[in-house]
Scaffold this active site. Structure first.
Site, PDB file in Angstrom:
ATOM      1  N   LEU A  40      40.542  43.280  33.053  1.00  0.00           N
ATOM      2  CA  LEU A  40      40.286  41.961  33.630  1.00  0.00           C
ATOM      3  C   LEU A  40      39.203  42.174  34.672  1.00  0.00           C
ATOM      4  CD1 LEU A  40      43.771  40.286  34.286  1.00  0.00           C
ATOM      5  CD2 LEU A  40      41.986  39.488  32.742  1.00  0.00           C
ATOM      6  N   ASP A  41      38.202  41.319  34.678  1.00  0.00           N
ATOM      7  CA  ASP A  41      37.118  41.448  35.634  1.00  0.00           C
ATOM      8  C   ASP A  41      37.627  41.306  37.063  1.00  0.00           C
ATOM      9  OD1 ASP A  41      35.116  41.701  33.658  1.00  0.00           O
ATOM     10  OD2 ASP A  41      35.104  39.533  33.381  1.00  0.00           O
ATOM     11  N   TRP A  42      36.841  41.778  38.003  1.00  0.00           N
ATOM     12  CA  TRP A  42      37.148  41.708  39.427  1.00  0.00           C
ATOM     13  C   TRP A  42      37.498  40.283  39.838  1.00  0.00           C
ATOM     14  CZ3 TRP A  42      34.498  39.056  43.290  1.00  0.00           C
ATOM     15  CH2 TRP A  42      34.823  39.392  44.598  1.00  0.00           C
TER      16      TRP A  42
END
Length: 188
Positions: A40-42
């Site tokens: 999951l992206d930042w």
């Protein structure tokens, strides 16, 4: 073997180390030798599965198995029927045509904790929530898909991976999977 799920907050990297000193999984998970299945992206939130089972990790990450992942996506403006149909049919992002997805416009805002920091709020631009289920996972795919149909993503929360869901987890918490969950995951 170890199998766990984690409710990743906004602003946490989906890795255990960072040379720039940003928050990582290590700040929440005191468990050695487990690795995320996917990322999951930042700037995304939600459910992550972690394990030390390399075979399962490969199977769940391999696109040929078409493992479903469901997201709640807050977008700028209210998507029309054409945008929903385009997302469901698949859209061109960069040099790639996404696979068909399940998409529905949610009638009410989903029950999520407030994001810290909050999303940008522009008084004259309404927002809406979509539920989007994908069976593939390209880099920043959901954000690129909604932007491609004219409705940029403001907030992105993965709520399920296959049969696993955020139910019962609070933001930043984790738990081991039950033996029944592990069996179901391996069976799929």
């Amino acid at each position: 073997m170890r199998y766990l799920i984690f409710y990743k907050p906004y602003g946490v990297l989906s890795q255990f180390t960072d040379a720039e000193g940003r928050q990582t999984l290590k700040d929440y998970l005191p468990i050695p030798d487990v690795y995320p299945v996917g990322r999951l992206d930042w700037d995304s939130e939600g459910l992550m599965l972690l394990t030390d089972d390399g075979r399962l990790q490969h199977r769940l990450s391999d696109p040929q198995y078409r493992h479903p992942r469901t997201y709640w996506v807050q977008v700028e403006r209210i998507p029309d029927e054409l945008a929903i149909e385009q997302l469901a049919a698949g859209v061109a992002i960069q040099d790639y045509q996404t696979k068909p997805a399940r998409v529905k416009l949610l009638a009410v805002e989903p029950p999520l904790p407030p994001r810290d920091p909050p999303i940008r709020d522009r008084q004259n631009i309404p927002t809406a929530w979509l539920e989007l289920t994908l069976t593939e996972g390209k880099n920043r795919q959901v954000r690129r898909m909604t932007a491609a149909v004219g409705f940029p993503t403001l907030r992105l929360v993965r709520i399920s991976i296959g049969l696993l869901s955020l139910n019962g987890l609070s933001l930043g918490s984790w738990r081991d999977l039950t033996s029944n969950e592990v069996k179901a995951l391996k069976k799929k």
